[in-house]
Design an enzyme around this catalytic site. Sequence first.
Site, PDB file in Angstrom:
ATOM      1  N   LEU A  11       0.834  -1.197   0.000  1.00  0.00           N
ATOM      2  CA  LEU A  11       0.000   0.000   0.000  1.00  0.00           C
ATOM      3  C   LEU A  11       0.866   1.243   0.000  1.00  0.00           C
ATOM      4  O   LEU A  11       1.935   1.262   0.612  1.00  0.00           O
ATOM      5  CB  LEU A  11      -0.856   0.026   1.279  1.00  0.00           C
ATOM      6  CG  LEU A  11      -1.902  -1.068   1.424  1.00  0.00           C
ATOM      7  CD1 LEU A  11      -2.469  -1.091   2.830  1.00  0.00           C
ATOM      8  CD2 LEU A  11      -3.025  -0.833   0.410  1.00  0.00           C
ATOM      9  N   GLU A  63      -9.971   0.735   8.088  1.00  0.00           N
ATOM     10  CA  GLU A  63      -9.717  -0.495   8.853  1.00  0.00           C
ATOM     11  C   GLU A  63      -8.369  -0.376   9.534  1.00  0.00           C
ATOM     12  O   GLU A  63      -7.455   0.195   8.949  1.00  0.00           O
ATOM     13  CB  GLU A  63      -9.604  -1.706   7.911  1.00  0.00           C
ATOM     14  CG  GLU A  63     -10.683  -1.832   6.890  1.00  0.00           C
ATOM     15  CD  GLU A  63     -10.317  -2.863   5.805  1.00  0.00           C
ATOM     16  OE1 GLU A  63      -9.375  -3.656   5.986  1.00  0.00           O
ATOM     17  OE2 GLU A  63     -11.008  -2.868   4.774  1.00  0.00           O
ATOM     18  N   LYS A  83      -4.668  -1.116  10.387  1.00  0.00           N
ATOM     19  CA  LYS A  83      -3.601  -1.796   9.635  1.00  0.00           C
ATOM     20  C   LYS A  83      -2.897  -2.718  10.620  1.00  0.00           C
ATOM     21  O   LYS A  83      -2.192  -2.265  11.522  1.00  0.00           O
ATOM     22  CB  LYS A  83      -2.633  -0.767   9.049  1.00  0.00           C
ATOM     23  CG  LYS A  83      -1.558  -1.397   8.190  1.00  0.00           C
ATOM     24  CD  LYS A  83      -0.804  -0.321   7.445  1.00  0.00           C
ATOM     25  CE  LYS A  83       0.186  -0.889   6.443  1.00  0.00           C
ATOM     26  NZ  LYS A  83       1.155  -1.822   7.027  1.00  0.00           N
ATOM     27  N   ASP A 105      -0.356  -5.192  12.236  1.00  0.00           N
ATOM     28  CA  ASP A 105       1.091  -5.322  12.071  1.00  0.00           C
ATOM     29  C   ASP A 105       1.496  -6.790  12.218  1.00  0.00           C
ATOM     30  O   ASP A 105       1.909  -7.240  13.275  1.00  0.00           O
ATOM     31  CB  ASP A 105       1.790  -4.456  13.128  1.00  0.00           C
ATOM     32  CG  ASP A 105       3.237  -4.210  12.771  1.00  0.00           C
ATOM     33  OD1 ASP A 105       3.662  -4.613  11.676  1.00  0.00           O
ATOM     34  OD2 ASP A 105       3.947  -3.618  13.595  1.00  0.00           O
ATOM     35  N   ARG A 158       3.354 -13.744   1.306  1.00  0.00           N
ATOM     36  CA  ARG A 158       3.404 -12.779   0.221  1.00  0.00           C
ATOM     37  C   ARG A 158       4.680 -12.910  -0.615  1.00  0.00           C
ATOM     38  O   ARG A 158       4.660 -12.726  -1.820  1.00  0.00           O
ATOM     39  CB  ARG A 158       3.309 -11.385   0.827  1.00  0.00           C
ATOM     40  CG  ARG A 158       3.414 -10.340  -0.205  1.00  0.00           C
ATOM     41  CD  ARG A 158       3.169  -8.992   0.358  1.00  0.00           C
ATOM     42  NE  ARG A 158       3.999  -8.078  -0.389  1.00  0.00           N
ATOM     43  CZ  ARG A 158       4.220  -6.845  -0.080  1.00  0.00           C
ATOM     44  NH1 ARG A 158       3.692  -6.350   0.994  1.00  0.00           N
ATOM     45  NH2 ARG A 158       4.972  -6.100  -0.818  1.00  0.00           N
ATOM     46  N   GLU A 175      -4.119 -10.935   7.468  1.00  0.00           N
ATOM     47  CA  GLU A 175      -2.879 -10.799   8.234  1.00  0.00           C
ATOM     48  C   GLU A 175      -2.807 -11.843   9.338  1.00  0.00           C
ATOM     49  O   GLU A 175      -3.751 -12.016  10.094  1.00  0.00           O
ATOM     50  CB  GLU A 175      -2.869  -9.394   8.855  1.00  0.00           C
ATOM     51  CG  GLU A 175      -1.516  -8.865   9.181  1.00  0.00           C
ATOM     52  CD  GLU A 175      -0.822  -8.214   7.965  1.00  0.00           C
ATOM     53  OE1 GLU A 175      -1.344  -8.305   6.829  1.00  0.00           O
ATOM     54  OE2 GLU A 175       0.248  -7.633   8.184  1.00  0.00           O
ATOM     55  N   TYR A 208      -9.061  -9.453   5.310  1.00  0.00           N
ATOM     56  CA  TYR A 208      -9.421  -8.091   4.890  1.00  0.00           C
ATOM     57  C   TYR A 208      -9.407  -7.884   3.373  1.00  0.00           C
ATOM     58  O   TYR A 208      -9.695  -6.804   2.891  1.00  0.00           O
ATOM     59  CB  TYR A 208      -8.525  -7.048   5.557  1.00  0.00           C
ATOM     60  CG  TYR A 208      -7.028  -7.298   5.404  1.00  0.00           C
ATOM     61  CD1 TYR A 208      -6.411  -7.248   4.165  1.00  0.00           C
ATOM     62  CD2 TYR A 208      -6.248  -7.583   6.519  1.00  0.00           C
ATOM     63  CE1 TYR A 208      -5.058  -7.483   4.028  1.00  0.00           C
ATOM     64  CE2 TYR A 208      -4.884  -7.820   6.388  1.00  0.00           C
ATOM     65  CZ  TYR A 208      -4.297  -7.773   5.129  1.00  0.00           C
ATOM     66  OH  TYR A 208      -2.959  -8.006   4.988  1.00  0.00           O
ATOM     67  N   LYS A 238      -0.311   5.982   8.321  1.00  0.00           N
ATOM     68  CA  LYS A 238       0.531   5.442   9.396  1.00  0.00           C
ATOM     69  C   LYS A 238       0.398   6.229  10.688  1.00  0.00           C
ATOM     70  O   LYS A 238       0.218   7.445  10.664  1.00  0.00           O
ATOM     71  CB  LYS A 238       2.003   5.479   8.943  1.00  0.00           C
ATOM     72  CG  LYS A 238       2.330   4.555   7.793  1.00  0.00           C
ATOM     73  CD  LYS A 238       2.210   3.115   8.231  1.00  0.00           C
ATOM     74  CE  LYS A 238       2.785   2.133   7.232  1.00  0.00           C
ATOM     75  NZ  LYS A 238       4.211   2.152   7.103  1.00  0.00           N
ATOM     76  N   CYS A 254      35.604   9.913  -2.778  1.00  0.00           N
ATOM     77  CA  CYS A 254      35.028   8.626  -2.403  1.00  0.00           C
ATOM     78  C   CYS A 254      35.925   7.967  -1.348  1.00  0.00           C
ATOM     79  O   CYS A 254      37.123   7.793  -1.582  1.00  0.00           O
ATOM     80  CB  CYS A 254      34.930   7.734  -3.635  1.00  0.00           C
ATOM     81  SG  CYS A 254      34.431   6.055  -3.229  1.00  0.00           S
ATOM     82  N   CYS A 265      37.519   4.553  -3.015  1.00  0.00           N
ATOM     83  CA  CYS A 265      38.498   4.476  -4.104  1.00  0.00           C
ATOM     84  C   CYS A 265      39.252   5.773  -4.302  1.00  0.00           C
ATOM     85  O   CYS A 265      40.147   5.837  -5.147  1.00  0.00           O
ATOM     86  CB  CYS A 265      37.827   4.047  -5.401  1.00  0.00           C
ATOM     87  SG  CYS A 265      36.794   5.311  -6.140  1.00  0.00           S
ATOM     88  N   CYS A 299      30.456   9.188  -6.391  1.00  0.00           N
ATOM     89  CA  CYS A 299      31.815   8.818  -6.770  1.00  0.00           C
ATOM     90  C   CYS A 299      31.848   8.609  -8.278  1.00  0.00           C
ATOM     91  O   CYS A 299      30.985   7.922  -8.829  1.00  0.00           O
ATOM     92  CB  CYS A 299      32.182   7.528  -6.043  1.00  0.00           C
ATOM     93  SG  CYS A 299      33.548   6.651  -6.774  1.00  0.00           S
ATOM     94  N   CYS A 320      35.784   1.582  -8.780  1.00  0.00           N
ATOM     95  CA  CYS A 320      35.495   1.764  -7.358  1.00  0.00           C
ATOM     96  C   CYS A 320      35.026   0.430  -6.776  1.00  0.00           C
ATOM     97  O   CYS A 320      33.999  -0.105  -7.191  1.00  0.00           O
ATOM     98  CB  CYS A 320      34.421   2.821  -7.173  1.00  0.00           C
ATOM     99  SG  CYS A 320      33.894   2.965  -5.456  1.00  0.00           S
TER     100      CYS A 320
HETATM  101  S1  IVH Z   1      -5.162  -4.276   2.089  1.00  0.00           S
HETATM  102  C1  IVH Z   1      -3.753  -4.337  -2.385  1.00  0.00           C
HETATM  103  N1  IVH Z   1      -5.849  -4.078   4.588  1.00  0.00           N
HETATM  104  O1  IVH Z   1      -0.294  -3.903   4.995  1.00  0.00           O
HETATM  105  C2  IVH Z   1      -3.488  -4.112  -0.957  1.00  0.00           C
HETATM  106  N2  IVH Z   1      -3.573  -4.542   4.103  1.00  0.00           N
HETATM  107  O2  IVH Z   1       1.475  -2.066   3.600  1.00  0.00           O
HETATM  108  C3  IVH Z   1      -4.041  -5.160  -0.092  1.00  0.00           C
HETATM  109  N3  IVH Z   1      -2.175  -4.848   6.078  1.00  0.00           N
HETATM  110  O3  IVH Z   1       0.805  -6.162   2.582  1.00  0.00           O
HETATM  111  C4  IVH Z   1      -3.751  -4.915   1.338  1.00  0.00           C
HETATM  112  N4  IVH Z   1      -3.762  -4.562   7.578  1.00  0.00           N
HETATM  113  O4  IVH Z   1       0.191  -7.074   4.900  1.00  0.00           O
HETATM  114  C5  IVH Z   1      -4.840  -4.283   3.735  1.00  0.00           C
HETATM  115  N5  IVH Z   1      -6.637  -3.923   6.762  1.00  0.00           N
HETATM  116  C6  IVH Z   1      -5.631  -4.138   5.914  1.00  0.00           C
HETATM  117  C7  IVH Z   1      -4.328  -4.403   6.351  1.00  0.00           C
HETATM  118  C8  IVH Z   1      -3.309  -4.587   5.404  1.00  0.00           C
HETATM  119  C9  IVH Z   1      -2.490  -4.830   7.385  1.00  0.00           C
HETATM  120  C10 IVH Z   1      -0.821  -5.086   5.537  1.00  0.00           C
HETATM  121  C11 IVH Z   1      -0.722  -6.104   4.440  1.00  0.00           C
HETATM  122  C12 IVH Z   1      -0.108  -5.383   3.281  1.00  0.00           C
HETATM  123  C13 IVH Z   1       0.567  -4.243   3.958  1.00  0.00           C
HETATM  124  C14 IVH Z   1       0.749  -3.085   3.007  1.00  0.00           C
END
Ligand code: IVH
Length: 704
Positions: free
Chosen positions: A92, A125, A127, A129, A148, A183, A235, A323, A428, A431, A446, A452
């Site tokens: 994303l 939604e 995100k 981790d 992935r 996830e 998701y 973020k 550099c 070198c 450089c 180099c």
């Molecule tokens: S949608 C086409 N939804 O964030 C994009 N991703 O930085 C499909 N992630 O690789 C991802 N929570 O591992 C989506 N609610 C959420 C998410 C999410 C975590 C992660 C996912 C993705 C990464 C991208």
Amino acid sequence: MAQTRVEDLTKDAAREELSRLAGLIDAANAAYHGKDAPEIGDAEFDSLKRRNAAIEAQFPELKRDDSPSDRVGAAPGDGFAKVAHEVRMLSLGNAFDAGDVVEFDRSIRKYLGLSADARLKFTAEPKIDGLSLSLRYEQGRLVQAATRGDGAVGENVTANARTIDDIPQNLTDAPDVIEVRGEVYMSHADFASLNSRQTAAGGKIFANPRNAAAGSLRQLDPAITQSRPLRFFAYAWGALSAPLADTQSGALRRLAEMGFVTNDQTALCDGPDAMLAQYEQIEQRRATLGYDIDGVVYKVDDLALQARLGFRSTTPRWAIAHKFFAETAWTLLDRIEIQVGRTGALSPVARLVPVTVGGVVVSNATLHNEDYIAGRDSQGGEIRGGKDIRAGDWVEVYRAGDVIPKVSDVDLSRRPKDSVPYAFPDRCPECGSEAPREPGDAIRRCIGGLICPAQAVEKLKHFVSRAAFDIEGLGAKQVEQFYRDGWIAEPADIFTLKDRFGSGMQQLKNREGWGEKSADNLFAAIEEKRTIPLNRLLFALGIRHVGESSAALIAGHYASWANLSAALGTAVPETEAWDDLNGIDGVGAVMAGSLTAAFRPGAERDAIDRLVAHLTVTDAARRGAVDSPVAGKTVVFSGTLEKMTRAEAKAKAESLGAKVAGSISARTDLLIAGPGAGSKATKAAELGVTTLDEDGWLALIAGQ
Ligand code: IVH
């Protein structure tokens, strides 16, 4: 072979023996798990591991960071079968502040041609981790789970995924084929108890829940995964034989009905204000959720609009990750070092007294360039209130997600009296060549090129990297070793290694970490890559500004190595070859400049030719759907389009394998002319280029 008894080993001999055993055990693991071809019997394998453990018990201080006792199975990446994703798993784009979120909404409206007051809803939604996983169900049964990986190819972790309670084995009322994506993560409570169990058992301690989840999912023994408390939020989805719903929110409800856990913090928002309010809500609840999240993901709710918006090369246009603020910590900056990259860029790095930032130990931070160190941005404005960065300073470092840590502030009150501003080198450090700054470039580079050593090694590392030649057994570490020993100085040398060192393989097999089998495997892996697709080769050359997706575009345009090398070798401004290169969508004058500089006669071109002499270069895979009616055609859009914006039309044409050019020439196959097409329509008529109106175009590509 007679072995020295563990009790009789000197410390030096023990160190060497641990290294030898680590190599043998690794190779045996790789052969057993990765290639289904065990090289040594179970008993011998066990005895190697026992000997390793006995030496570690005798000399605990010599235990290696990569000790085989801490690992079950092969090194990550070696042990699992590879799975090509039917639909790529993308990442994303990021938003860092409210302005980015407003801009996200605005750019989508612009792309779709929606007015500022048209309704446009988004889901928000958390995100999560963790690490993403794609689950494939056929006829309602889980048939495959894949990580992935690089987005195109992941690892088959099906047996492990089956041990996770949140992942249903069977689905009711699901499409015949469905890939559910989400996830895998570990809750805070489970993470804490796993680490205390690990401590008690003398096992590996994980730095944070995400590492623990990744380490647990990627175990070669599913029984170990089963003993780790993993969870899963669904998701998204990949391949589907029938649509799930009309909207993102509807699709999430469908996934929940099918038996998946979806996140209960998801909300439907009707624009940036509501999205930002939801972001704040989620951020406030962050500490009480019981699992790590690192932001909020916004997605266009209407799936028909998602389809129109489509993707950039690695990210969707219809979603963005907002973020959370990065975590920070203060520490002492010990010294500033300069690293020289593959294109000669001098990159300053801060070596820090290690400090924990958000659960991860940080000992380096990027300092970008000399302006950044001096407290100036690229326009000469102040950053950090104009404070410069010096060795001996107390600095605040921050991490946002996976990005390399950065320095956000300097505490001038603690600056030593005798400290002096950092003098950025103009030569550099590797070198000694000059390292000038081109006008408009913040970076010193450089000019040593291939003389180099730092550039040569970085180029080699890039050459063997995953998206380039991806030679198994020849990673960054081995390349560095071979370069240091004078075995490989440039890419072509990789393909003569066997001729030079293969006979008897004495030299290679006597090296630390190399057995006869691993030397054999390496030569086989090199052989395998003698045939290489054009796009990979072009990317592997490491030409400045030419990334993976540009390489694919350029390769797709020229199709064959013969065409590409001839064209790039002769293209100079004001030639047809130059215009043709610049006409490739995504290639600007800067990229064209560095491509032609690499290919015109000279030392760099000679090195390229030496390499290609050892290779069979396969023609580029055409981008997009090969069998679309416009694949391989050059199209030009002109005039006003009424049913789509220009950007959308262009992206669609490209996704169908067409090239989109800005002007009409003898090479144009198709002009799509809306009202006001003017001179382009006239020129097309003169050249006999087929011309369609917008409806004609839509009819031509209908159903694609
Ligand atoms: S949608 C086409 N939804 O964030 C994009 N991703 O930085 C499909 N992630 O690789 C991802 N929570 O591992 C989506 N609610 C959420 C998410 C999410 C975590 C992660 C996912 C993705 C990464 C991208």
